[in-house]
Design an enzyme around this catalytic site. Structure first.
Site, PDB file in Angstrom:
ATOM      1  CD  GLU A 152      -3.058  -0.874   2.433  1.00  0.00           C
ATOM      2  OE1 GLU A 152      -4.165  -1.711   1.964  1.00  0.00           O
ATOM      3  OE2 GLU A 152      -2.107  -1.478   3.424  1.00  0.00           O
ATOM      4  CG  ASP A 174     -11.426  -8.269  -1.827  1.00  0.00           C
ATOM      5  OD1 ASP A 174     -10.353  -6.925  -1.353  1.00  0.00           O
ATOM      6  OD2 ASP A 174     -12.389  -8.100  -1.016  1.00  0.00           O
TER       7      ASP A 174
HETATM    8  N1  ADE Z   1      -9.056  -5.200   2.623  1.00  0.00           N
HETATM    9  C1  ADE Z   1      -9.323  -4.950   1.106  1.00  0.00           C
HETATM   10  N2  ADE Z   1      -9.736  -6.252   1.617  1.00  0.00           N
HETATM   11  C2  ADE Z   1     -10.844  -6.759   2.867  1.00  0.00           C
HETATM   12  C3  ADE Z   1     -11.122  -7.883   3.065  1.00  0.00           C
HETATM   13  N3  ADE Z   1     -12.073  -8.448   2.150  1.00  0.00           N
HETATM   14  N4  ADE Z   1     -11.522  -7.472   4.844  1.00  0.00           N
HETATM   15  C4  ADE Z   1     -10.776  -7.023   5.782  1.00  0.00           C
HETATM   16  N5  ADE Z   1      -9.883  -5.715   4.374  1.00  0.00           N
HETATM   17  C5  ADE Z   1     -10.005  -5.401   3.624  1.00  0.00           C
END
Ligand code: ADE
Length: 230
Positions: free
Chosen positions: A13, A198
């Site tokens: 990041e 996601d």
């Molecule tokens: N950061 C990126 N995707 C995530 C997820 N699905 N749950 C928690 N933190 C995240």
């Protein structure tokens, strides 16, 4: 000189930010970098994942570097179905999704609230930055709203639906609310800014593996625009 504290949970990041600002590693033990950009001092660090790591890193930046602002940048799992991968989310507020009952945070010696409000000036700058990037085609879309945080990677259709329906989150991650809480306790203005990697659903891991690096880069680009405006 204005000092801006940047907190990322993971190396992936901070990679873009480090390169863009030509940052120097000044504290190896705590992964703290320094840069000077547009007349501002930037102190950026990799906190590690989760609430405790990120709270400790926030406190360190406040105590040791007297930062004027803290911006948490990174990636998140989208909860709002109208979001797409690589869309940006600007937090207006952050809330824990794994603190029960949340009302305990309202009680005496606490914060008086469990909803952690981000700084209005930083929100406006982030909006302008996202609008500019949208116009130039660098991002497709962005939204503002509530970001949820907790100590778990969410990868379940059922949990992500509940976090959206019951807790009204735009997206979910693992550090924003603990950074917010630490900033509020220290009276430091803050912002949480995330790019969607996601959808926190059954397919989250695969999508995360594919998009995390690109999403992190994009969030870093928006951050540069925000710092330009500060
Ligand atoms: N950061 C990126 N995707 C995530 C997820 N699905 N749950 C928690 N933190 C995240």
């Amino acid at each position: 000189m204005l000092t801006v504290g940047i907190i990322c949970a993971m190396n992936k990041e901070i990679a873009y930010i480090k390169e863009k600002f030509n940052a120097t590693l000044i504290e190896e033990k705590h992964s703290i970098y320094e840069a000077f950009y547009e007349g501002k001092r930037i102190i950026a660090c990799v906190s590690g994942i989760g609430k405790v790591n990120s709270a400790v890193a926030t406190q360190r930046l406040i105590f040791n570097f007297s930062v004027d602002y803290i911006i948490n940048v990174g990636i998140a799992g989208g909860l709002n179905k109208s979001l797409s991968v690589l869309d940006m989310v600007i937090a207006e507020e952050t809330v824990y999704h794994d603190f029960h009952p949340l009302e305990l945070l309202e009680q005496e010696n606490g914060l008086g609230t469990y909803i952690f409000k981000c700084d209005n000036r930083l929100i406006t700058l982030a909006e302008k930055a996202c609008e500019k990037m949208k116009e130039s085609g660098k991002i497709k879309n962005f939204t503002k709203g509530r970001i949820l945080s907790g100590d778990c990677f969410v990868e379940s259709d059922e949990v992500s639906r509940r976090l959206r329906d019951e807790m009204k989150g735009e997206c979910v991650e693992m550090e924003g609310a603990s950074i917010s809480q630490t900033c509020i306790l220290n009276e430091v203005p803050f912002l949480v800014l995330r790019s969607i990697s996601d959808f926190a659903d059954n397919g989250a891991e695969m999508s995360y593996d594919t998009f995390a690096v690109k999403a992190a880069e994009q969030a870093g680009e928006v951050l540069c625009e925000i710092i330009n405006g500060l």
